[in-house]
Scaffold this motif. Structure first.
Motif, short mmCIF file in Angstrom:
data_model
loop_
_atom_site.label_atom_id
_atom_site.label_comp_id
_atom_site.label_asym_id
_atom_site.label_seq_id
_atom_site.Cartn_x
_atom_site.Cartn_y
_atom_site.Cartn_z
N LYS A 38 0.84 -1.20 0.00
CA LYS A 38 0.00 0.00 0.00
C LYS A 38 0.87 1.25 0.00
O LYS A 38 0.39 2.36 0.15
CB LYS A 38 -0.94 0.01 1.21
N GLU A 39 2.17 1.07 -0.16
CA GLU A 39 3.11 2.19 -0.18
C GLU A 39 3.07 2.87 -1.54
O GLU A 39 2.89 2.23 -2.57
CB GLU A 39 4.53 1.70 0.10
N PRO A 40 3.24 4.19 -1.57
CA PRO A 40 3.22 4.92 -2.85
C PRO A 40 4.41 4.55 -3.72
O PRO A 40 5.48 4.18 -3.23
CB PRO A 40 3.30 6.38 -2.43
N VAL A 41 4.18 4.65 -5.01
CA VAL A 41 5.24 4.40 -6.00
C VAL A 41 5.60 5.75 -6.60
O VAL A 41 4.74 6.44 -7.16
CB VAL A 41 4.74 3.44 -7.10
N ILE A 42 6.87 6.12 -6.48
CA ILE A 42 7.32 7.44 -6.93
C ILE A 42 8.31 7.27 -8.07
O ILE A 42 9.26 6.50 -7.97
CB ILE A 42 7.99 8.21 -5.77
N SER A 43 8.08 7.99 -9.16
CA SER A 43 9.03 7.94 -10.28
C SER A 43 9.38 9.36 -10.70
O SER A 43 8.55 10.26 -10.69
CB SER A 43 8.43 7.17 -11.46
N TYR A 95 10.04 16.18 -13.12
CA TYR A 95 8.89 16.21 -12.22
C TYR A 95 8.74 14.83 -11.61
O TYR A 95 9.39 13.87 -12.04
CB TYR A 95 7.62 16.65 -12.96
N TYR A 96 7.93 14.75 -10.59
CA TYR A 96 7.73 13.49 -9.87
C TYR A 96 6.30 13.03 -10.05
O TYR A 96 5.35 13.79 -9.84
CB TYR A 96 8.05 13.67 -8.38
N ARG A 97 6.15 11.79 -10.44
CA ARG A 97 4.83 11.17 -10.63
C ARG A 97 4.67 10.18 -9.47
O ARG A 97 5.53 9.33 -9.26
CB ARG A 97 4.80 10.46 -11.97
N ARG A 107 -5.77 4.70 -4.71
CA ARG A 107 -5.85 4.52 -6.18
C ARG A 107 -5.86 5.87 -6.89
O ARG A 107 -6.73 6.16 -7.70
CB ARG A 107 -7.08 3.71 -6.56
N SER A 108 -4.87 6.68 -6.58
CA SER A 108 -4.80 8.02 -7.17
C SER A 108 -3.38 8.32 -7.65
O SER A 108 -2.40 7.77 -7.14
CB SER A 108 -5.25 9.07 -6.16
N GLU A 149 8.00 18.91 -2.51
CA GLU A 149 6.54 18.77 -2.57
C GLU A 149 6.12 17.32 -2.32
O GLU A 149 5.11 17.06 -1.68
CB GLU A 149 6.01 19.24 -3.93
N VAL A 150 6.92 16.39 -2.85
CA VAL A 150 6.63 14.97 -2.65
C VAL A 150 6.78 14.62 -1.17
O VAL A 150 5.93 13.93 -0.59
CB VAL A 150 7.57 14.07 -3.50
#
Length: 99
Positions: free
Chosen positions: A54-59, A69-71, A78-79, A88-89
């Motif tokens: 359930k951890e965010p995935v950062i690319s 930029y960071y996605r 689910r966002s 900001e991240v």
């Protein structure tokens, strides 16, 4: 001579019957193997579902102008989110953690 013709005929029948049984056996074996592979894949998919974090995935990505930029994908909500700066991240992660 009549007997040898008869024996040859019986040999052909036995041979054809053996091939038929062998073909049925191989057909059943192939079906069972296919079923086994399908069940294995299903099991892997179920296990993968339980392992999903359930951890965010950062690319980190780059746009057409060359700017980074960071996605971020949040699987819990689910966002998707887009941030221009690493700071900001970090802020988003902190806020998400305390929700």
């Amino acid at each position: 001579m009549g007997q040898s013709h008869c024996c040859a005929y019986l040999d052909q029948k036995v041979s054809a019957s053996s091939q038929s049984v062998e073909g049925q056996f191989l057909g059943r074996k192939a079906v069972l193997l296919g079923l086994k592979i399908h069940l294995a894949r299903l099991g892997e998919a179920v296990a993968r579902g339980f392992r999903l974090s359930k951890e965010p995935v950062i690319s980190k990505q780059q746009d057409r102008q060359g700017d980074f930029y960071y996605r971020v994908y949040d699987p819990y909500h689910r966002s998707h989110h887009t941030f221009r700066a690493e700071n900001e991240v970090r802020i988003w992660l902190e806020e998400r953690h305390y929700r």
